[in-house]
Structure formats: C-alpha cells, structure tokens
Design an enzyme around this catalytic site. Structure first.
Site, PDB file in Angstrom:
ATOM      1  NE  ARG A 134      -3.795  -0.238   2.345  1.00 42.81           N
ATOM      2  CZ  ARG A 134      -4.748  -0.139   3.271  1.00 42.81           C
ATOM      3  NH1 ARG A 134      -4.839  -1.065   4.220  1.00 42.81           N
ATOM      4  NH2 ARG A 134      -5.590   0.868   3.259  1.00 42.81           N
ATOM      5  CG  ASP A 326     -13.890   2.504   4.905  1.00 45.72           C
ATOM      6  OD1 ASP A 326     -12.972   2.158   4.132  1.00 45.72           O
ATOM      7  OD2 ASP A 326     -13.670   2.963   6.037  1.00 45.72           O
TER       8      ASP A 326
END
Length: 446
Positions: A134, A326
């Site tokens: 990431r 999300d």
C-alpha cells in the site's frame, strides 16, 4: 451461534454457507467505530494523564494501534470493556526498541508516522504482505516537508523508516483525498513550530480535526481548510460510538432483501460518515435517522433501514468518493440488485486497499447475473432488478468484500458460499454471529 446441519446460515471452516433467501430483522450494536477508536487511542497516548475509553473497536486493526503505542512505552490496561491509557505527552513517548509491526492496518501506519515524525528517535514501521503493497509516499512527502527524515521502500511502500526531528508547520494541499494523510499531518503539527494548514478539495472524514478540537487543541475548521497551532490535548473519558461502516452492510442488506428491517443503535452520524445512507435513500430505500448526542465532537444516534421495494441506480464521483471510501463496496453490491445502471467513477483509490477492490468487485459481482464493466477508476453496473443468482464468492482476504458478498448470499435463491469469511475480523469480528442472529428462523421468506 447456530451450527447444526439444518441451519440456513452456518460456518464450514472458513466458509460461510447460506441457503437463501433469508430475511434480516432486528437491532444491532456494531463494535466501536474503527476510525474514532484509532484516533482516540493516539490522542489519549499524547495527552498528559489517564484516559478511559470504552467500546473500542474489537477489530484487528485497532489492536495494531494498541501494540504500536505499547512499542512507544505507553501504558494500556484492558479492564473488561474499558481500556485505560496512561498518557505521557508527546515528549514522554519512548524510542521503540524493535521494528513496529502494523500488521494489516494502514491507519496505524499512516497516523502513527505522523505521531513519531517529531520525536528524536528512529522508528521503523512495517506490516503484513497486504500492507507492504500500500502507498506510503503520500505520507512521507508532507512529513519530510515538515523536517522529518522519512524513507519508504522502492515504489513508495512499507517498510517506512522515520528519523524524527524538530518539525515546522507547513501549508499543504492534499493531492489525494485521504483522511489518514490529513490526520498524519495534523498529529505531526501538534509539536511543530508555527502553523500547520491542510487544504482539501473534497471533504474527507473529519474525525482527527474534530476530536483534536474537542480535546482542547488549537484548531480552526472552515471552507475545506484545517488550521492547527502547536498545542496539547487533554485526557478524557469517552464511550466510542458504533461503527457506521460496519453497520452499513446490515442496513444496505435490509434495503436489498424483501421484508427486511434493521436498526443500528448508537452509531457515528457525522455528515460525512452517514453519506452512504443518503445514497441508499436516493436509490429508493427507506431509512430513518435519529441523532441522540455527541462524544469527542462526533454525533451519534440510530439508523433504521427497511425494504421499500425495488432500488434504483446511482452515480457517484470525485465529490462523493472520499466520504464513501469504505461504503463503495456495499453500494456497488446493492446496485447489482437494482433496476437500471449505476456508475462509480474517480475511485482509483479502491485499488490500494486490502485488495484491489475494483478488480475484486468486478469478479465477484459478475456472479450475481448483473452486467459489470470494470474501469480504471471504478465500475459500471447494470442491475438485475431482483434477487441475484446463488454463487460461490471469494472474500479476496478483504473484510468489506467478505461482508458484502454475505449480503448477496442472503438475498440469493439457493445455496451460496463465501470463502474466506474470517477476513471480517479486521473490522467486525462479530459479523457472522450477528448475521446468524439477525436471520433467525422466524424471518425466512420464500
């Protein structure tokens, strides 16, 4: 937890088996909000004095932040549902004696980097295989501009090595809409010389700046700018509201599945965090919001969702994505059952999460019978206007995809399976037991 062979929902090892369709009905109290829990722990650690925090998130990510703080010498004691933090102030944090393993938690690594950037120590932060893919250069760049020596591995990924130094405030416009990057800069700015100003083009989660202000820091928030002066935060006692992102799967499930009704109690209801509910309402869902109070500057209350007939499509882009980052997974899932076309764009950030969520969603959602077109920055979805076909789903090791496909399994007619359901533990360890409880035998329909 139900486990007999006749159960309509059961576990088979790491696979969730669902004989659908299954109605969802009842009330949930999801674990403490993950975003607020991370920040509450970090702020309690740098306050001077004892803080008491109840209802922290039970997910693995927040446990990573607790281990991170212990590596800095912070005293944490768990007493049943209460965590007591012995705050030492920034200057009281100790130099870590080993590499800090953030496991799968990008929030721990990014916010933690901001915390240690002003300490006169060497800190090395790493994580599991997923986290080591990431991007961390987005944090390294502004923290380096503030005076810290920050190095990432080739490609701008972990491990991250930070040699803390005396920092100076900067003016920084976020090139990527990210509440984690914003939070890292603000935490570093607490001990920097002079003013720190963060500008954002589109609103991201406001937890860091709102909580800092509620705890006595010198913060001004206006028109997409957060201005912070060097300051200290106060110790506190607080009960963390429930995680609305975790609740979103059950709430959207209620909107997707005929005869379903779900109420989520005491969840975070800040304007940015409840944006997904606004999208569901625009799709035709029936959702009632009842604000009950405020803690650490965060509004909280109850959301109630129920099936209201066929859902319609939606379109979201750059302005909405930061506040829905999300919830895009469950919204895309709902779009598969809707009538018409839904478009998700400007969401390339989803490719840098626990999985490449765009690619993973394209693969899994195509199993519903809906038309899915994967695009570089999002998805085009033409829904089936009804229940999906039963399917074999894969979580891709991603907690949000695991929970979303579980909702599809409940909506389907026939036996569906979700492989790798244990991924839910990252944010919602109780998800499967809650799902079985909500799908009690009195609530099946045919």
């Amino acid at each position: 937890m139900a486990s007999d062979d006749d159960s309509r929902i059961r576990l088979d090892g790491d696979t969730l088996v669902v004989e659908g369709p299954v109605v969802l009905a009842g009330t949930i109290r999801p674990p403490g909000d993950k975003s607020v829990s991370h920040r509450a722990l970090l702020m309690a650690a740098i306050a001077k004095g004892e803080s008491r925090i109840s209802n922290l998130s039970t997910g693995a990510d927040v446990s990573s932040t607790m281990r991170f703080l212990k590596c800095l010498g912070v005293g944490l004691q768990s007493r049943e549902a209460l965590v007591v933090v012995e705050g030492r102030g920034l200057e009281g944090l100790a130099e870590p004696t080993r590499v800090i393993d953030c496991q799968n938690s990008g929030t721990t690594m990014r916010l933690g980097s901001g915390l240690v950037a002003g300490l006169p120590y060497l800190s090395v932060l790493t994580g599991d295989a997923s986290l080591r893919r990431r991007p961390m250069d987005r944090v390294a760049v502004p923290l380096s501009s503030m005076g810290a020596a920050v190095n990432t591995s080739p490609g701008g990924v972990p491990p991250v090595m930070i040699r803390g130094r005396r920092l100076r405030g900067i003016e920084y416009e976020l090139p990527v809409a990210s509440a984690q990057v914003k939070g890292a800069i603000l935490l570093a700015g607490l001990a920097a010389e002079g003013r720190t100003l963060v500008k954002e083009k589109y609103p991201t989660r406001e937890h860091t700046e709102v909580m800092l202000k509620a705890l006595g820091a010198s913060v001004e928030i206006a028109d997409g700018e957060i201005c912070l002066e060097p300051s200290e935060v106060l110790p506190f006692h607080a009960e963390i509201p429930g995680d609305i992102s975790s609740a979103s799967f059950f709430l959207a499930g209620a909107a997707m599945i005929p005869n379903s009704t779900v109420e989520a109690e005491n969840v975070v209801l800040t304007p940015v965090r409840k944006r997904f509910a606004d999208i569901l309402v625009s799709m035709g869902a029936e959702i009632v919001c009842d604000c009950r109070g405020e803690v650490l500057g965060q509004s909280f209350g109850t959301l109630r969702a129920q099936w209201n007939g066929s859902l319609g499509g939606f379109s979201i882009g750059a302005r909405e994505i930061p506040s829905l980052i999300d919830e895009v997974v469950i919204l895309a899932t709902a779009a598969c059952l809707a009538r018409g076309t839904s478009l998700i764009k400007d969401a390339a950030e989803l490719r840098t999460k626990e999985s490449d969520r765009i690619a993973a969603l394209a693969r899994e959602l195509s199993k519903t019978g809906a038309f899915i077109e994967e695009r570089p920055d999002g998805l085009l979805i033409k829904g089936v206007n009804g229940p999906p076909v039963a399917a074999e789903y894969d979580s891709h090791g991603d907690h949000r995809i695991a929970m979303a496909t579980a909702m599809l399994a409940c909506a389907s007619k026939g036996v569906s399976r979700v492989h790798g359901i244990s991924a839910c533990a990252v944010s919602y360890p109780e998800f499967v037991s809650e799902l079985i409880r909500m799908a009690g035998s009195d609530h099946f329909y045919s």
